[in-house]
Scaffold this motif. Structure first.
Motif, PDB file in Angstrom:
ATOM      1  N   VAL A 137      10.847  12.581 -11.133  1.00 60.31           N
ATOM      2  CA  VAL A 137      10.154  13.534 -10.265  1.00 60.31           C
ATOM      3  C   VAL A 137       9.648  12.808  -9.025  1.00 60.31           C
ATOM      4  N   THR A 138       9.048  11.652  -9.228  1.00 60.69           N
ATOM      5  CA  THR A 138       8.680  10.767  -8.124  1.00 60.69           C
ATOM      6  C   THR A 138       9.462   9.473  -8.308  1.00 60.69           C
ATOM      7  N   GLU A 139       9.804   8.834  -7.199  1.00 66.49           N
ATOM      8  CA  GLU A 139      10.621   7.625  -7.286  1.00 66.49           C
ATOM      9  C   GLU A 139       9.896   6.435  -6.697  1.00 66.49           C
ATOM     10  N   SER A 140      10.035   5.307  -7.370  1.00 62.02           N
ATOM     11  CA  SER A 140       9.421   4.067  -6.925  1.00 62.02           C
ATOM     12  C   SER A 140       9.915   3.689  -5.535  1.00 62.02           C
ATOM     13  N   VAL A 141       8.987   3.277  -4.680  1.00 59.05           N
ATOM     14  CA  VAL A 141       9.374   2.818  -3.341  1.00 59.05           C
ATOM     15  C   VAL A 141       9.908   1.397  -3.377  1.00 59.05           C
ATOM     16  N   VAL A 142       9.818   0.750  -4.535  1.00 57.71           N
ATOM     17  CA  VAL A 142      10.240  -0.647  -4.634  1.00 57.71           C
ATOM     18  C   VAL A 142      11.729  -0.791  -4.334  1.00 57.71           C
ATOM     19  N   ARG A 187      -6.879   3.525   2.795  1.00 63.82           N
ATOM     20  CA  ARG A 187      -5.852   2.529   3.096  1.00 63.82           C
ATOM     21  C   ARG A 187      -6.371   1.489   4.084  1.00 63.82           C
ATOM     22  N   SER A 188      -7.111   1.946   5.083  1.00 67.81           N
ATOM     23  CA  SER A 188      -7.615   1.014   6.095  1.00 67.81           C
ATOM     24  C   SER A 188      -8.545  -0.026   5.482  1.00 67.81           C
ATOM     25  N   VAL A 189      -9.318   0.372   4.450  1.00 69.83           N
ATOM     26  CA  VAL A 189     -10.218  -0.577   3.797  1.00 69.83           C
ATOM     27  C   VAL A 189      -9.416  -1.601   3.008  1.00 69.83           C
ATOM     28  N   TRP A 190      -8.378  -1.137   2.314  1.00 75.12           N
ATOM     29  CA  TRP A 190      -7.540  -2.092   1.587  1.00 75.12           C
ATOM     30  C   TRP A 190      -6.803  -3.019   2.548  1.00 75.12           C
ATOM     31  N   LEU A 232       0.806  -1.220   0.000  1.00 68.02           N
ATOM     32  CA  LEU A 232       0.000   0.000   0.000  1.00 68.02           C
ATOM     33  C   LEU A 232       0.841   1.273   0.000  1.00 68.02           C
ATOM     34  N   ASP A 233       2.149   1.154   0.184  1.00 69.00           N
ATOM     35  CA  ASP A 233       3.028   2.321   0.109  1.00 69.00           C
ATOM     36  C   ASP A 233       3.350   2.728  -1.327  1.00 69.00           C
ATOM     37  N   VAL A 234       3.065   1.865  -2.291  1.00 69.18           N
ATOM     38  CA  VAL A 234       3.345   2.191  -3.691  1.00 69.18           C
ATOM     39  C   VAL A 234       2.472   3.359  -4.124  1.00 69.18           C
TER      40      VAL A 234
END
Length: 657
Positions: free
Chosen positions: A371-376, A639-642, A10-12
Motif C-alpha cells: 500500500v505504501t512503498e519504501s523510499v529506500v 522536519r526543520s527541527v530534525w 527524513l524522507d522515510v
C-alpha cells in the motif's frame, strides 16, 4: 563517492497500524511523512486510493464509522472531521480541543473528552452533551479510554481520582454515574463483555501487582479473573485485554512462564494458549486480534529474537500456523472483517516500513501488495545490512547488538582503519532495535541516521541493552533492581566491543540516545568517564527526583511507579538511592563533551531535565552545548527541527571525534 543526504533520512515514511472499514472494502492507516501524519486510504486488495492531508494540519487520530464508509479524523489544530474517501469529501464536525474519540456501536454518536470532561456528540445533528461526572485528569491516556456497551446505553470511561486512574460507567440516557472504581490501584482499558459486564485492567501496589477484573456495573461486585504478582522487581507485562466478537471471552499476552504468551480467559477459567522460548507479541504493548470468534492473530519472534512473523492460533485447540514469515519485522496484523485478507506493517534490512495487504490464505513467504512503498529503493546507495553481534557482560548476560559497517559503502576503503564509531541506545527501555528498520518512527529514524553516518565513515552499533522485549522476562526485569547500573554495563560493553575492532579508533567512540537512551548517555559519561569520547542526549532524564515529581502529577499515578519498590523506598525514604540513579549526581566526573537537545512541549520527559543539565554543567565548568526547541514534542515532529538536530549531531561528531 555516492552519499546519502539528510533529506534521504527524513524522507522515510512510517505507516501506523492499519484499520479496516466495517464492510472490508476499504483500509486506512496514518502515515508519518515530513512534518506529521497524513491518512492513507486503500482498496481491500491494497491498491492505494487517496492520501488525505488536512489543510495546514496533521492527523492525530482516526476511526472508521461502524457500519459506514466515512472516517472520523482528528487534527492537531483542534478540528474533528468526517472524511469520506469514496467521495473525497471532508466535513467539519467540531472545532474544539478534544481527544480519545470513540464511536458508538451504532455509528451515530462519538464519545470524547473536551476540556477533560466526557462528552457525547451526535454526528448527524451536531448536538453535544457533557456529563457531570469526575473528569479525565492529567495523566497520559491509553489506547482505550472510552468503551460503549453493546446496545450503547452505557459508556465506560477513564478518569482520575485519589491520585489514581479510575474507570466509571455513565448511563448515557440520563447522564448518571452508575458505577466507578475507587481504589488506590490504577484501573484502565475498559472493555465490555456481551452481558453488560466490564473487563478492567488494574495495576496496583507500586506496579508490583496486575489484576484482570470482571465487574457488573449495575449490580455491583467484582471478580479477579487473573492476577500477576512481582513484589521485588515490578510487573513488566503490557497489552490490554481483547474481547472476542461474541463477547464471551477475552485474550491478552502475559509473561507468566517467563515469556510473553497468549492467555484466554472465560467463564470456566484461564487457559494458556501458546508456549515456547520466544515472545508472542510484536511490540511492547501489542495485543492479539480476533479472527472471528475462534482464532487469534498475533505477531511473534519465533523466527528469531529480533524478527517478527505473524501467526494464527485456534482458541479452542491451541494449534498455531504461520501467516507471514517474510524475513524482518511484521507487526500490527489486522484481519479484514470477512476474514479473507490481512493488513500489516513490514520492515527489513532493505526496506523501510511499508503497509502491506495479502490474502489470509497466501503462502507465509508471500510479499503481499504494498500500500505504501519504501523510499529506500530510490536512494543513491544501497542500505548497509547490519551484522548481529553478542556482547558478553561481566555479570553473565548476553546483550545483542547490531553493527553498521561503513566499509560496506564506498565512503571508506575496505581496509580502512582508525574509523570513528557511534553507539545508539534506544528509548523505552521496553523496546528493541531490529536487524533493519524498526516500524516505529523514533527507532526507525535512528536506524536511518546510522545508514547516513555509515556513508560518512562512522561505524554504528545499536545495542539492545537489558530491559527490552524479545528475550524473555528475566532480560526485561534485569534493570529493575538497580535502574541505570545494568544499562551502564551494557553500553560500556558496547564501547569496549567497538574499541576492540581493528578498524575502529579506540579514542573516537561516541554515545547517543533518545529518552531512556538519553538518560543512559547522561549517566554513563559520569559513571564510566573513560568509556566514551562524546555524549549526545535527546530528551533524557537527568534527575530522577525532579522527573518523578513531575511524572506522578502529569504522566502516570504513583501506583504505576515501581521505583519506590526497587530503590528501597520513596524519594524521601531513600534519598541516597534516588541520587545514585540520577545522572546529575555523576556529572562531576564528566571528561567527554556533552550535547543535549529537548523540546519544550515534551509530555513524556519534562523539559526541566535539560534545565538540570545546563545548571549543573555550568556550575562545574564542563564542556557542553545544548538547544531547546520551542513547542516541540518528545520525538521532534518538525522536519526543520530534525534537520537542525542532525546537522548539530554530525558537527559534534566531526568536531569531537
Amino acid at each position: 563517492m555516492t552519499e546519502l543526504s539528510i533529506d534521504d533520512v527524513l524522507d522515510v515514511e512510517y505507516p501506523g497500524p492499519p484499520a479496516w472499514a466495517d464492510g472490508g472494502d476499504s483500509l486506512a492507516a496514518a502515515v508519518y511523512e515530513d512534518d506529521g501524519r497524513a491518512l492513507q486510504f486503500a482498496t481491500a486488495d491494497g491498491e492505494p486510493e487517496w492520501r488525505y492531508r488536512p489543510e495546514d494540519a496533521h492527523v492525530t487520530d482516526f476511526a472508521w464509522r461502524p457500519g459506514g464508509l466515512d472516517c472520523l479524523v482528528v487534527t492537531d489544530d483542534g478540528r474533528t472531521l468526517l472524511v469520506d474517501p469514496s467521495t473525497r469529501t471532508v466535513e467539519t464536525l467540531v472545532v474544539a480541543e478534544e481527544g480519545a474519540h470513540t464511536w458508538s456501536n451504532g455509528g451515530d454518536r462519538v464519545a470524547c473528552y473536551r476540556d477533560g470532561t466526557p462528552w457525547v456528540v451526535d454526528v448527524e445533528t451536531g448536538t453535544a452533551t457533557a456529563f457531570d461526572v469526575p473528569d479525565r485528569g492529567p495523566y497520559l491516556a491509553e489506547d482505550r479510554t472510552f468503551a460503549w456497551s453493546e446496545d450503547d446505553s452505557l459508556l465506560a470511561y477513564r478518569f482520575v481520582d485519589r491520585d489514581a486512574k479510575q474507570v466509571g460507567v455513565v448511563e448515557v440516557g440520563t447522564g448518571d454515574l452508575v458505577y466507578r472504581t475507587d481504589g488506590p490501584g490504577s484501573t484502565r482499558s475498559p472493555a465490555w463483555l456481551a452481558d453488560d459486564r466490564l473487563v478492567l485492567d488494574r495495576l496496583a501496589d507500586r506496579s508490583t501487582r496486575r489484576e484482570l477484573l470482571v465487574v457488573d456495573p449495575r449490580e455491583g461486585g467484582e471478580s479477579v479473573v487473573l492476577g500477576e504478582d512481582e513484589p521485588d522487581l515490578g510487573v513488566v507485562s503490557r497489552g490490554a485485554p481483547e474481547v472476542a466478537p461474541a463477547g464471551d471471552r477475552f485474550a491478552l499476552p502475559l509473561p507468566l512462564d517467563g515469556w510473553d504468551h497468549l492467555y484466554l480467559a472465560e467463564e470456566d477459567g484461564v487457559e494458556q494458549l501458546t508456549t515456547g522460548a520466544f515472545e508472542d507479541k510484536g511490540l511492547a504493548d501489542s495485543t492479539p486480534r480476533w479472527l472471528g470468534d475462534d482464532a487469534l492473530v498475533f505477531s511473534s519472534n519465533r523466527l528469531g529474537p529480533e524478527q517478527r512473523g505473524i501467526y494464527v492460533v485456534d482458541a479452542d485447540t491451541g494449534a498455531v500456523r504461520p501467516l507471514v514469515e517474510t524475513p524482518g519485522t511484521n507487526v500490527h496484523p489486522r484481519p479484514s472483517p470477512d476474514g479473507e485478507r490481512l493488513a500489516y506493517v513490514h520492515a527489513d534490512a532493505d526496506r523501510s516500513p511499508e503497509l502491506r495487504v495479502r490474502a489470509l490464505d497466501a503462502e507465509p513467504d508471500a510479499t503481499g501488495t504494498r500500500v505504501t512503498e519504501s523510499v529506500v529503493d530510490g536512494w543513491p546507495a544501497d542500505p548497509v545490512a547490519p551484522e548481529r553481534v553478542v556482547l558478553e557482560t561481566e555479570d553473565g548476560f548476553e546483550v545483542p547488538a547490531f553493527v553498521v559497517d561503513p566499509r560496506e559503502t564506498d565512503a571508506v576503503a575496505d581496509d580502512a582503519t582508525d574509523l570513528p564509531a557511534v553507539v545508539w541506545v534506544h528509548g523505552g527501555p521496553m523496546r528493541q532495535m531490529r536487524r533493519g528498520w524498526h516500524p516505529g518512527r523514533a527507532y526507525g529514524l535512528a536506524y536511518t541516521v546510522h545508514q547516513y553516518l555509515a556513508h560518512r565513515g562512522y561505524v554504528g552499533l545499536l545495542v539492545n541493552y537489558r530491559g527490552g522485549i524479545g528475550y524473555g522476562k528475566r532480560f526485561r526485569q534485569a534493570i529493575a533492581a538497580d535502574p541505570g547500573a545494568e544499562v551502564d554495563v551494557d553500553v560500556v560493553a558496547a564501547a569496549e566491543y567497538l574499541k576492540g575492532l581493528d578498524h575502529v579508533d579506540a579514542d573516537a567512540v561516541a554515545i547517543w540516545g533518545l529518552s531512556y537512551g538519553g538518560f543512559a548517555a547522561l549517566r554513563v559519561l559520569g559513571t564510566a568517564p573513560d568509556a566514551f569520547d562524546l555524549g549526545i542526549n535527546l530528551a533524557g532524564v537527568a534527575d530522577r527526583v525532579v522527573y518523578e515529581e513531575w511524572a506522578t502529577e502529569t504522566k502516570y499515578p504513583p501506583a504505576e511507579s515501581s521505583l519506590p519498590v526497587t530503590l528501597g523506598g520513596t524519594r524521601w525514604e531513600a534519598p541516597e538511592a534516588w541520587a545514585a540513579v540520577s545522572p546529575v549526581t555523576h556529572m562531576e566526573h564528566y571528561e567527554a563533551p556533552l550535547y543535549s537537545f529537548h523540546g519544550t512541549a515534551d509530555r513524556y520527559v519534562n523539559v526541566e531535565q535539560l534545565d538540570v543539565v545546563v545548571e549543573e554543567l555550568l556550575e562545574l565548568g564542563a564542556d557542553f552545548e545544548y538547544e531547546y526547541y520551542p513547542d516541540e514534542t518528545h520525538v521532534f515532529s518538525k522536519r526543520s527541527v530534525w534537520e537542525r538536530t542532525l546537522e548539530r549531531v554530525e558537527a559534534a561528531l566531526e568536531t569531537e571525534l
